[in-house]
Design a protein around this motif. Structure first.
Motif, PDB file in Angstrom:
ATOM      1  N   GLU A 183       1.022  -1.132   0.024  1.00  0.00           N
ATOM      2  CA  GLU A 183      -0.087  -0.051  -0.045  1.00  0.00           C
ATOM      3  C   GLU A 183       0.776   1.259  -0.214  1.00  0.00           C
ATOM      4  O   GLU A 183       0.751   2.254   1.036  1.00  0.00           O
ATOM      5  CB  GLU A 183      -1.192  -0.168   1.079  1.00  0.00           C
ATOM      6  CG  GLU A 183      -1.977  -1.128   1.104  1.00  0.00           C
ATOM      7  CD  GLU A 183      -2.896  -1.196   2.457  1.00  0.00           C
ATOM      8  OE1 GLU A 183      -2.897  -0.358   3.202  1.00  0.00           O
ATOM      9  OE2 GLU A 183      -3.634  -2.226   2.479  1.00  0.00           O
ATOM     10  N   PRO A 184       1.956   1.359  -0.956  1.00  0.00           N
ATOM     11  CA  PRO A 184       2.715   2.345  -1.131  1.00  0.00           C
ATOM     12  C   PRO A 184       2.090   3.851  -1.248  1.00  0.00           C
ATOM     13  O   PRO A 184       1.059   3.979  -1.763  1.00  0.00           O
ATOM     14  CB  PRO A 184       3.581   2.186  -2.395  1.00  0.00           C
ATOM     15  CG  PRO A 184       2.713   1.423  -3.098  1.00  0.00           C
ATOM     16  CD  PRO A 184       1.802   0.780  -2.322  1.00  0.00           C
ATOM     17  N   LYS A 185       2.697   4.943  -0.736  1.00  0.00           N
ATOM     18  CA  LYS A 185       2.348   6.075  -0.985  1.00  0.00           C
ATOM     19  C   LYS A 185       3.217   6.706  -2.105  1.00  0.00           C
ATOM     20  O   LYS A 185       2.603   7.813  -2.685  1.00  0.00           O
ATOM     21  CB  LYS A 185       2.437   6.860   0.584  1.00  0.00           C
ATOM     22  CG  LYS A 185       1.501   6.638   1.536  1.00  0.00           C
ATOM     23  CD  LYS A 185       1.552   7.423   2.586  1.00  0.00           C
ATOM     24  CE  LYS A 185       0.861   7.069   3.824  1.00  0.00           C
ATOM     25  NZ  LYS A 185      -0.355   6.240   3.743  1.00  0.00           N
ATOM     26  N   VAL A 186       4.333   6.212  -2.195  1.00  0.00           N
ATOM     27  CA  VAL A 186       5.413   6.766  -3.259  1.00  0.00           C
ATOM     28  C   VAL A 186       5.843   5.545  -3.788  1.00  0.00           C
ATOM     29  O   VAL A 186       6.186   4.552  -3.500  1.00  0.00           O
ATOM     30  CB  VAL A 186       6.520   7.670  -2.621  1.00  0.00           C
ATOM     31  CG1 VAL A 186       7.389   7.918  -3.706  1.00  0.00           C
ATOM     32  CG2 VAL A 186       6.011   8.903  -1.959  1.00  0.00           C
ATOM     33  N   PHE A 218      -4.193   2.764  -6.102  1.00  0.00           N
ATOM     34  CA  PHE A 218      -3.901   3.913  -5.021  1.00  0.00           C
ATOM     35  C   PHE A 218      -3.868   5.033  -5.798  1.00  0.00           C
ATOM     36  O   PHE A 218      -2.911   5.583  -6.192  1.00  0.00           O
ATOM     37  CB  PHE A 218      -2.345   3.621  -4.343  1.00  0.00           C
ATOM     38  CG  PHE A 218      -2.294   2.047  -3.795  1.00  0.00           C
ATOM     39  CD1 PHE A 218      -2.751   1.715  -2.857  1.00  0.00           C
ATOM     40  CD2 PHE A 218      -1.495   1.196  -4.601  1.00  0.00           C
ATOM     41  CE1 PHE A 218      -2.731   0.482  -2.124  1.00  0.00           C
ATOM     42  CE2 PHE A 218      -1.243  -0.003  -4.262  1.00  0.00           C
ATOM     43  CZ  PHE A 218      -1.953  -0.351  -2.956  1.00  0.00           C
ATOM     44  N   ASP A 269      -4.185   8.307  -4.950  1.00  0.00           N
ATOM     45  CA  ASP A 269      -3.179   9.286  -4.414  1.00  0.00           C
ATOM     46  C   ASP A 269      -1.896   9.029  -4.511  1.00  0.00           C
ATOM     47  O   ASP A 269      -0.954   9.776  -4.041  1.00  0.00           O
ATOM     48  CB  ASP A 269      -3.673   9.706  -2.757  1.00  0.00           C
ATOM     49  CG  ASP A 269      -5.192  10.109  -3.230  1.00  0.00           C
ATOM     50  OD1 ASP A 269      -5.420  10.907  -3.920  1.00  0.00           O
ATOM     51  OD2 ASP A 269      -5.900  10.066  -2.011  1.00  0.00           O
ATOM     52  N   LEU A 270      -1.442   7.822  -5.106  1.00  0.00           N
ATOM     53  CA  LEU A 270       0.130   7.497  -5.134  1.00  0.00           C
ATOM     54  C   LEU A 270       0.653   8.373  -5.810  1.00  0.00           C
ATOM     55  O   LEU A 270       0.421   8.890  -7.000  1.00  0.00           O
ATOM     56  CB  LEU A 270       0.064   6.149  -5.845  1.00  0.00           C
ATOM     57  CG  LEU A 270       1.527   5.383  -5.767  1.00  0.00           C
ATOM     58  CD1 LEU A 270       1.974   4.981  -4.648  1.00  0.00           C
ATOM     59  CD2 LEU A 270       1.372   4.246  -6.897  1.00  0.00           C
ATOM     60  N   LYS A 271       2.037   8.768  -5.392  1.00  0.00           N
ATOM     61  CA  LYS A 271       2.846   9.645  -6.351  1.00  0.00           C
ATOM     62  C   LYS A 271       3.950   8.738  -6.884  1.00  0.00           C
ATOM     63  O   LYS A 271       4.386   7.705  -6.141  1.00  0.00           O
ATOM     64  CB  LYS A 271       3.801  10.557  -5.220  1.00  0.00           C
ATOM     65  CG  LYS A 271       2.728  11.439  -4.887  1.00  0.00           C
ATOM     66  CD  LYS A 271       3.579  12.724  -3.822  1.00  0.00           C
ATOM     67  CE  LYS A 271       2.637  13.834  -3.333  1.00  0.00           C
ATOM     68  NZ  LYS A 271       3.091  14.628  -2.720  1.00  0.00           N
ATOM     69  N   ASP A 324       0.310  13.355 -10.473  1.00  0.00           N
ATOM     70  CA  ASP A 324       1.098  12.836  -9.487  1.00  0.00           C
ATOM     71  C   ASP A 324       2.369  11.935 -10.094  1.00  0.00           C
ATOM     72  O   ASP A 324       2.721  11.134  -9.294  1.00  0.00           O
ATOM     73  CB  ASP A 324       0.387  12.249  -8.326  1.00  0.00           C
ATOM     74  CG  ASP A 324      -0.509  13.345  -7.322  1.00  0.00           C
ATOM     75  OD1 ASP A 324       0.277  14.395  -7.104  1.00  0.00           O
ATOM     76  OD2 ASP A 324      -1.343  12.743  -7.010  1.00  0.00           O
ATOM     77  N   GLU A 331       9.227  14.308  -0.323  1.00  0.00           N
ATOM     78  CA  GLU A 331       8.692  12.928   0.328  1.00  0.00           C
ATOM     79  C   GLU A 331       9.557  12.416   1.667  1.00  0.00           C
ATOM     80  O   GLU A 331       8.833  12.094   2.610  1.00  0.00           O
ATOM     81  CB  GLU A 331       8.929  11.472  -0.552  1.00  0.00           C
ATOM     82  CG  GLU A 331       8.218  12.081  -2.111  1.00  0.00           C
ATOM     83  CD  GLU A 331       6.866  12.490  -1.966  1.00  0.00           C
ATOM     84  OE1 GLU A 331       5.963  11.827  -1.106  1.00  0.00           O
ATOM     85  OE2 GLU A 331       6.335  12.942  -2.970  1.00  0.00           O
ATOM     86  N   GLN A 387       8.968  14.156   4.931  1.00  0.00           N
ATOM     87  CA  GLN A 387       7.724  13.769   5.551  1.00  0.00           C
ATOM     88  C   GLN A 387       8.050  12.521   6.686  1.00  0.00           C
ATOM     89  O   GLN A 387       7.336  12.329   7.515  1.00  0.00           O
ATOM     90  CB  GLN A 387       6.547  13.338   4.695  1.00  0.00           C
ATOM     91  CG  GLN A 387       6.080  14.133   3.871  1.00  0.00           C
ATOM     92  CD  GLN A 387       5.149  13.972   3.060  1.00  0.00           C
ATOM     93  OE1 GLN A 387       4.031  13.215   3.243  1.00  0.00           O
ATOM     94  NE2 GLN A 387       5.054  14.519   1.937  1.00  0.00           N
TER      95      GLN A 387
END
Length: 176
Positions: A54-57, A92, A94-96, A128, A172, A175
């Motif tokens: 479940e990566p954000k980036v 995902f 919102d994934l960057k 993104d 990134e 954060q």
């Protein structure tokens, strides 16, 4: 691809998670690169290697080298690479994504330039998604930063490669 796999102690290099730390000093990267892979393998293993995290980036390098060695055309390599990105964006939203261009020190410069242009155009159109200009990063133009095969980095090359990603991922990393 192997340019990420070799980022580790087996080849005398620090691991990616040791090299690229968050602002707090915490480890925040997971290296899912595996050697001799091509975009077909990335697509095949996506559900096991990327989705569960479940990566954000996502830093993605849909390189040409192994794909063309396996007989794929550059167009086929990129078609499969786009599917990986679209799967990730679908799972995902919102994934960057940081889409890595090719290192032009390798052979096939003309093909690499054309392929890179496809990646640049794609990144410009996808929300993104940022194109990472590996070939434009001047410190990587040195000829003394490659292993004996002249395709993978040596220890100094990975240190410089790490600096590139620290610059690209600064927002990134701040954060963490």
């Amino acid at each position: 691809p192997s340019n990420f796999t070799r980022w580790g102690p087996k080849y005398g290099n620090p691991t990616l998670k040791e090299e690229i730390l968050g602002k707090s000093g915490k480890q925040c990267c997971i290296n899912r690169g595996f050697g001799s892979s091509c975009t077909e393998h990335h697509l095949y293993y996506y559900s096991r290697m990327v989705k569960p995290l479940e990566p954000k980036v996502l830093v993605y390098a849909p390189g040409l080298g192994n794909g063309t060695s396996f007989g794929y055309t550059p167009e086929e390599v990129w078609e499969l690479g786009q599917r990986v990105i679209l799967y990730a964006k679908s799972d995902f939203p919102d994934l960057k994504i940081y889409l890595c261009g090719l290192n032009l020190f390798k052979d096939k410069r003309e093909t690499s330039a054309e392929y890179d242009s496809w990646l640049r155009a794609f990144a410009a159109e996808v929300p993104d998604c940022t194109y990472v200009d590996i070939s434009g990063y001047e410190p990587l133009h040195r000829t003394d930063i490659f292993a004996e095969d002249n395709k993978h980095f040596n220890h100094e090359g990975y240190r410089i490669y790490g600096e590139l990603f620290k610059e690209v991922l600064k927002e990134e990393l701040d954060q963490f």
